[in-house]
Design a protein around this motif. Structure first.
Motif, PDB file in Angstrom:
ATOM      1  N   TYR A 255       0.849  -1.185   0.000  1.00 47.56           N
ATOM      2  CA  TYR A 255       0.000   0.000   0.000  1.00 47.56           C
ATOM      3  C   TYR A 255       0.887   1.237   0.000  1.00 47.56           C
ATOM      4  N   PRO A 256       0.342   2.374  -0.377  1.00 49.43           N
ATOM      5  CA  PRO A 256       1.192   3.537  -0.661  1.00 49.43           C
ATOM      6  C   PRO A 256       1.919   4.129   0.532  1.00 49.43           C
ATOM      7  N   SER A 257       1.319   4.163   1.732  1.00 56.02           N
ATOM      8  CA  SER A 257       1.943   4.901   2.827  1.00 56.02           C
ATOM      9  C   SER A 257       1.591   4.285   4.159  1.00 56.02           C
ATOM     10  N   ARG A 258       2.547   4.337   5.083  1.00 56.79           N
ATOM     11  CA  ARG A 258       2.311   3.882   6.448  1.00 56.79           C
ATOM     12  C   ARG A 258       1.695   4.985   7.307  1.00 56.79           C
ATOM     13  N   GLN A 259       1.936   6.248   6.914  1.00 56.15           N
ATOM     14  CA  GLN A 259       1.413   7.369   7.678  1.00 56.15           C
ATOM     15  C   GLN A 259      -0.087   7.530   7.457  1.00 56.15           C
ATOM     16  N   HIS A 260      -0.812   7.784   8.525  1.00 53.97           N
ATOM     17  CA  HIS A 260      -2.255   8.001   8.477  1.00 53.97           C
ATOM     18  C   HIS A 260      -2.953   6.862   7.730  1.00 53.97           C
ATOM     19  N   LEU A 261      -2.531   5.640   8.023  1.00 48.47           N
ATOM     20  CA  LEU A 261      -3.109   4.478   7.360  1.00 48.47           C
ATOM     21  C   LEU A 261      -4.578   4.370   7.732  1.00 48.47           C
ATOM     22  N   SER A 262      -5.435   4.260   6.731  1.00 48.55           N
ATOM     23  CA  SER A 262      -6.870   4.213   6.984  1.00 48.55           C
ATOM     24  C   SER A 262      -7.239   2.914   7.690  1.00 48.55           C
ATOM     25  N   ALA A 263      -8.335   2.974   8.437  1.00 48.28           N
ATOM     26  CA  ALA A 263      -8.787   1.795   9.174  1.00 48.28           C
ATOM     27  C   ALA A 263      -9.172   0.668   8.223  1.00 48.28           C
ATOM     28  N   LYS A 264      -9.724   1.006   7.058  1.00 49.05           N
ATOM     29  CA  LYS A 264     -10.153  -0.040   6.131  1.00 49.05           C
ATOM     30  C   LYS A 264      -8.956  -0.819   5.581  1.00 49.05           C
ATOM     31  N   VAL A 265      -7.851  -0.125   5.288  1.00 49.03           N
ATOM     32  CA  VAL A 265      -6.651  -0.817   4.803  1.00 49.03           C
ATOM     33  C   VAL A 265      -6.017  -1.615   5.930  1.00 49.03           C
ATOM     34  N   ARG A 266      -5.865  -0.991   7.089  1.00 50.37           N
ATOM     35  CA  ARG A 266      -5.224  -1.663   8.221  1.00 50.37           C
ATOM     36  C   ARG A 266      -5.966  -2.929   8.617  1.00 50.37           C
ATOM     37  N   THR A 267      -7.287  -2.842   8.741  1.00 55.23           N
ATOM     38  CA  THR A 267      -8.047  -4.018   9.169  1.00 55.23           C
ATOM     39  C   THR A 267      -8.058  -5.110   8.115  1.00 55.23           C
ATOM     40  N   PHE A 268      -8.059  -4.723   6.823  1.00 51.95           N
ATOM     41  CA  PHE A 268      -8.077  -5.736   5.773  1.00 51.95           C
ATOM     42  C   PHE A 268      -6.758  -6.504   5.735  1.00 51.95           C
ATOM     43  N   VAL A 269      -5.646  -5.794   5.848  1.00 53.05           N
ATOM     44  CA  VAL A 269      -4.341  -6.455   5.831  1.00 53.05           C
ATOM     45  C   VAL A 269      -4.191  -7.358   7.051  1.00 53.05           C
ATOM     46  N   ASP A 270      -4.571  -6.863   8.221  1.00 49.41           N
ATOM     47  CA  ASP A 270      -4.511  -7.692   9.426  1.00 49.41           C
ATOM     48  C   ASP A 270      -5.397  -8.932   9.284  1.00 49.41           C
ATOM     49  N   PHE A 271      -6.564  -8.749   8.682  1.00 50.44           N
ATOM     50  CA  PHE A 271      -7.508  -9.854   8.513  1.00 50.44           C
ATOM     51  C   PHE A 271      -6.929 -10.926   7.587  1.00 50.44           C
ATOM     52  N   LEU A 272      -6.302 -10.514   6.485  1.00 48.47           N
ATOM     53  CA  LEU A 272      -5.698 -11.487   5.568  1.00 48.47           C
ATOM     54  C   LEU A 272      -4.600 -12.283   6.261  1.00 48.47           C
ATOM     55  N   ALA A 273      -3.744 -11.584   6.996  1.00 45.71           N
ATOM     56  CA  ALA A 273      -2.653 -12.275   7.690  1.00 45.71           C
ATOM     57  C   ALA A 273      -3.206 -13.291   8.686  1.00 45.71           C
TER      58      ALA A 273
END
Length: 304
Positions: free
Chosen positions: A271-289
């Motif tokens: 994903y493009p940036s670690r700063q101000h990572l949106s909740a939708k991206v963060r939760t989706f990546v955590d969910f896949l892992a």
């Protein structure tokens, strides 16, 4: 001048009844409070406070401005709280790019589970094996398999898949079973377009590398078509276990050269940036892992 900060100081002065009282509450120095009020009056071009040695009082302009300040600051607080809640609670459209075969076989299984847990997220998935430009093409994240090029993207490793060499029992009955990687040069090997180089397969054994140039009657950019061709007896394939695992488990494909180590493909979320990572991206990546786990389903119960 920070206008909102000056407004907050002005309101606190009126609430405490003194400049020094506002300084104590806001943990500011007396001169700093005085400067904020003076800067605000200069900005407005009007006196807000009547000052004396004993007390302060509002001017008519200050009284009218105070009501507006309180409303503006209350609206700002509500907007800030709303933005924070939006950042903490996944919502909105999540645009995902992912490889075709992997997604059909495995991503499709976990998407309904994520959607059930986070119903305010709308999933917009584009399947393609090419490497897309996330920013230019408007994707929030991508699933990528294999070696990643250096880039400014943030990468998180999710899981891995083994790469195995296989053929159908019918093909091996007709053409024989290769015993050494060099034997593959005499077989029909079905090649994948995105492997570089696409006409070489590499193996390892006892710390030594074996590279063989292969050829066959089919070259394709889709692993599922190569799987179908191999199942029909057309030739030997070398594909990741997330595509061929089921066919190996039920005996429709037989693993070859099992004394040699093949490649392992890492699967990443980027994903493009670690700063101000949106909740939708963060939760989706955590969910896949979490869903794929350390030993993914496609590698479980394989005979090798």
């Amino acid at each position: 001048m920070n206008l909102f900060e000056a407004m907050k100081v002005f309101v606190k002065v009126t609430e405490t009844g003194s400049l020094s009282g506002a300084a104590r509450v806001l943990n500011l120095s007396n001169p700093s409070v005085t400067r904020h009020v003076a800067d605000l009056e200069e900005y407005l071009g009007a006196r807000l406070l009547n000052r004396s040695t004993r007390r302060i009082s509002l001017t008519d302009t200050g009284s009218a401005y105070l009501d507006r300040c309180k409303q503006v600051l209350a609206d700002l607080e509500q907007a800030t709280l709303a933005a924070g809640m939006h950042a903490a609670n996944p919502s909105g459209i999540l645009r995902i790019n992912a490889p075709l075969s992997f997604s059909v076989h495995h991503l499709g299984r976990v998407l309904p589970l994520y959607a059930e847990r986070y119903p305010n997220v709308e999933l917009d998935v584009t399947l393609s094996d090419r490497v897309v430009d996330l920013v230019e093409e408007g994707f929030d994240l991508a699933i990528r398999i294999g070696k990643l090029q250096n880039s400014s993207l943030v990468m998180r490793r999710l899981v891995a898949a083994r790469v195995l060499t296989c053929a159908s029992p019918a093909y091996l009955a007709r053409h024989g079973v290769p015993q050494h990687p060099d034997d593959l040069a005499r077989h029909k090997c079905l090649t994948y377009a995105y492997t570089q180089p696409d006409n070489e397969w590499r193996f390892r054994r006892d710390g030594k590398s074996h590279t063989v140039r292969i050829h066959g009657g089919l070259h394709c950019n889709n692993g599922d078509l190569l799987l179908a061709a191999a199942l029909s007896g057309m030739g030997i394939i070398r594909q990741p276990t997330f595509i061929i695992g089921d066919a190996i488990r039920d005996g429709r494909l037989l693993p070859l050269l099992t004394d040699y180590q093949g490649d392992e493909l890492a699967i990443h979320a980027v994903y493009p940036s670690r700063q101000h990572l949106s909740a939708k991206v963060r939760t989706f990546v955590d969910f896949l892992a979490q869903q794929f786990g350390e030993v993914p389903e496609w590698d479980r119960d394989l005979p090798i």
